[in-house]
Each structure stands twice: as C-alpha cells, then as structure tokens.
Motif scaffolding. Structure first.
Motif, PDB file in Angstrom:
ATOM      1  N   SER A  21       0.476  -0.911   0.540  1.00 46.84           N
ATOM      2  CA  SER A  21      -0.028   0.307  -0.490  1.00 46.84           C
ATOM      3  C   SER A  21       0.539   1.080   0.239  1.00 46.84           C
ATOM      4  O   SER A  21       0.165   2.326  -0.519  1.00 46.84           O
ATOM      5  N   ASN A  22       2.123   0.655   0.047  1.00 50.23           N
ATOM      6  CA  ASN A  22       2.608   2.348   0.111  1.00 50.23           C
ATOM      7  C   ASN A  22       4.054   2.744  -0.898  1.00 50.23           C
ATOM      8  O   ASN A  22       4.226   3.803  -0.688  1.00 50.23           O
ATOM      9  N   ILE A  23       3.685   1.370  -1.741  1.00 50.71           N
ATOM     10  CA  ILE A  23       5.046   2.005  -3.118  1.00 50.71           C
ATOM     11  C   ILE A  23       3.882   3.286  -3.454  1.00 50.71           C
ATOM     12  O   ILE A  23       4.214   4.376  -4.540  1.00 50.71           O
ATOM     13  N   GLY A  24       2.309   3.389  -4.096  1.00 49.57           N
ATOM     14  CA  GLY A  24       1.813   4.169  -4.763  1.00 49.57           C
ATOM     15  C   GLY A  24       1.769   5.111  -6.460  1.00 49.57           C
ATOM     16  O   GLY A  24       2.452   3.384  -7.007  1.00 49.57           O
ATOM     17  N   ILE A  25       1.438   5.473  -7.220  1.00 54.66           N
ATOM     18  CA  ILE A  25       1.120   5.316  -8.798  1.00 54.66           C
ATOM     19  C   ILE A  25       3.059   5.618  -9.303  1.00 54.66           C
ATOM     20  O   ILE A  25       3.463   4.800  -9.787  1.00 54.66           O
ATOM     21  N   PRO A  26       3.593   6.516  -8.894  1.00 53.09           N
ATOM     22  CA  PRO A  26       4.963   6.619 -10.049  1.00 53.09           C
ATOM     23  C   PRO A  26       5.796   5.066  -9.089  1.00 53.09           C
ATOM     24  O   PRO A  26       6.327   5.028 -10.006  1.00 53.09           O
ATOM     25  N   GLY A  27       6.268   4.283  -7.852  1.00 55.48           N
ATOM     26  CA  GLY A  27       6.752   3.238  -8.125  1.00 55.48           C
ATOM     27  C   GLY A  27       6.154   2.369  -7.807  1.00 55.48           C
ATOM     28  O   GLY A  27       6.796   1.136  -8.996  1.00 55.48           O
ATOM     29  N   LEU A  28       5.167   2.002  -9.029  1.00 57.26           N
ATOM     30  CA  LEU A  28       4.346   0.592  -8.934  1.00 57.26           C
ATOM     31  C   LEU A  28       4.519   1.394 -10.771  1.00 57.26           C
ATOM     32  O   LEU A  28       5.282   0.383 -12.073  1.00 57.26           O
ATOM     33  N   ILE A  29       4.581   3.457 -11.921  1.00 54.80           N
ATOM     34  CA  ILE A  29       5.123   2.692 -12.677  1.00 54.80           C
ATOM     35  C   ILE A  29       6.594   2.302 -13.296  1.00 54.80           C
ATOM     36  O   ILE A  29       7.060   1.780 -14.428  1.00 54.80           O
ATOM     37  N   ILE A  30       7.643   2.723 -11.961  1.00 49.82           N
ATOM     38  CA  ILE A  30       8.967   2.255 -12.442  1.00 49.82           C
ATOM     39  C   ILE A  30       9.192   1.030 -12.875  1.00 49.82           C
ATOM     40  O   ILE A  30       9.992   0.590 -12.711  1.00 49.82           O
ATOM     41  N   ILE A  31       8.311   0.081 -11.236  1.00 53.15           N
ATOM     42  CA  ILE A  31       8.453  -1.481 -11.503  1.00 53.15           C
ATOM     43  C   ILE A  31       8.422  -1.809 -12.770  1.00 53.15           C
ATOM     44  O   ILE A  31       8.438  -3.013 -13.244  1.00 53.15           O
ATOM     45  N   LEU A  32       6.615  -1.561 -13.379  1.00 53.08           N
ATOM     46  CA  LEU A  32       6.521  -1.913 -14.576  1.00 53.08           C
ATOM     47  C   LEU A  32       7.505  -1.138 -15.548  1.00 53.08           C
ATOM     48  O   LEU A  32       7.712  -3.036 -16.888  1.00 53.08           O
ATOM     49  N   VAL A  33       8.055  -0.265 -16.007  1.00 47.28           N
ATOM     50  CA  VAL A  33       9.661  -0.371 -16.943  1.00 47.28           C
ATOM     51  C   VAL A  33      10.812  -0.855 -16.180  1.00 47.28           C
ATOM     52  O   VAL A  33      11.069  -1.168 -17.674  1.00 47.28           O
ATOM     53  N   LEU A  34      11.088  -1.107 -15.041  1.00 46.74           N
ATOM     54  CA  LEU A  34      11.817  -2.221 -14.859  1.00 46.74           C
ATOM     55  C   LEU A  34      12.062  -3.290 -15.291  1.00 46.74           C
ATOM     56  O   LEU A  34      12.680  -4.301 -15.695  1.00 46.74           O
ATOM     57  N   ALA A  35      10.564  -3.287 -15.719  1.00 49.25           N
ATOM     58  CA  ALA A  35      10.334  -4.943 -15.953  1.00 49.25           C
ATOM     59  C   ALA A  35       9.619  -5.289 -16.757  1.00 49.25           C
ATOM     60  O   ALA A  35      10.605  -6.776 -18.002  1.00 49.25           O
ATOM     61  N   LEU A  36       9.448  -4.356 -17.818  1.00 44.71           N
ATOM     62  CA  LEU A  36       9.932  -3.807 -19.500  1.00 44.71           C
ATOM     63  C   LEU A  36      11.321  -4.216 -20.101  1.00 44.71           C
ATOM     64  O   LEU A  36      11.240  -4.743 -20.813  1.00 44.71           O
ATOM     65  N   ILE A  37      11.912  -3.525 -19.242  1.00 46.21           N
ATOM     66  CA  ILE A  37      13.479  -3.713 -19.731  1.00 46.21           C
ATOM     67  C   ILE A  37      14.072  -4.992 -19.226  1.00 46.21           C
ATOM     68  O   ILE A  37      15.163  -5.568 -19.845  1.00 46.21           O
ATOM     69  N   ILE A  38      13.792  -5.263 -17.916  1.00 44.31           N
ATOM     70  CA  ILE A  38      14.521  -6.887 -18.075  1.00 44.31           C
ATOM     71  C   ILE A  38      13.877  -7.941 -18.633  1.00 44.31           C
ATOM     72  O   ILE A  38      14.742  -8.370 -18.537  1.00 44.31           O
ATOM     73  N   PHE A  39      12.830  -8.103 -18.679  1.00 44.48           N
ATOM     74  CA  PHE A  39      12.320  -9.464 -19.614  1.00 44.48           C
ATOM     75  C   PHE A  39      11.366  -8.690 -21.021  1.00 44.48           C
ATOM     76  O   PHE A  39      11.159  -9.999 -21.861  1.00 44.48           O
ATOM     77  N   GLY A  40      11.212  -7.307 -21.164  1.00 46.32           N
ATOM     78  CA  GLY A  40      11.139  -7.449 -22.477  1.00 46.32           C
ATOM     79  C   GLY A  40       9.618  -7.455 -22.758  1.00 46.32           C
ATOM     80  O   GLY A  40       8.818  -7.722 -22.377  1.00 46.32           O
ATOM     81  N   PRO A  41       9.254  -6.989 -24.285  1.00 45.42           N
ATOM     82  CA  PRO A  41       7.617  -6.712 -24.531  1.00 45.42           C
ATOM     83  C   PRO A  41       6.939  -8.198 -24.440  1.00 45.42           C
ATOM     84  O   PRO A  41       5.927  -8.732 -24.512  1.00 45.42           O
TER      85      PRO A  41
END
Length: 69
Positions: free
Chosen positions: A3-23
C-alpha cells in the motif's frame, strides 16, 4: 507493504520489468501469475469450505447429544 508503493512506484516497477524481460515475455509472465493466483484462491476456498463442513457436522453432533440428555 504494497500500500506504500503508490502510482510512481508502480510505474518504475513496470518500466524495470519491461526492460528486464522485454515486451514479448511480459504477457506470458502476467498470465502465469494470474493462473497462480487463481489456483491459490480456489485451493484456499476449498480449505475454508472443508472447515465449514466440519463445523456443521460437529454442531449437528452436539445438538443430538443435547437432545439425548
């Protein structure tokens, strides 16, 4: 914790996952995660249902014992 992550944190996590795993891999990972959650939910529901049945059976036995007494 989440609950402490927030929208900016989720965006960063998604971008990192996209970079690491690929589309191409992200939909597969999401699908596997969803199936895992679905199986977990159904198994916990089964455990809760079993527990409720046992409770009902015990209550029926107790009520029969009370009627006999």
């Amino acid at each position: 914790m989440l609950s402490n992550i927030g929208i900016p944190g989720l965006i960063i996590i998604l971008v990192l996952a996209l970079i690491i795993f690929g589309p191409k891999k992200l939909p597969e990972i999401g699908r596997a995660f969803g199936q895992t959650l679905k199986e977990f939910k159904s198994s916990t529901k089964g455990l809760v249902d079993d527990e409720k049945e046992e409770t009902v059976e015990k209550m029926a036995e107790l009520s029969e014992d009370v009627k006999k007494a």
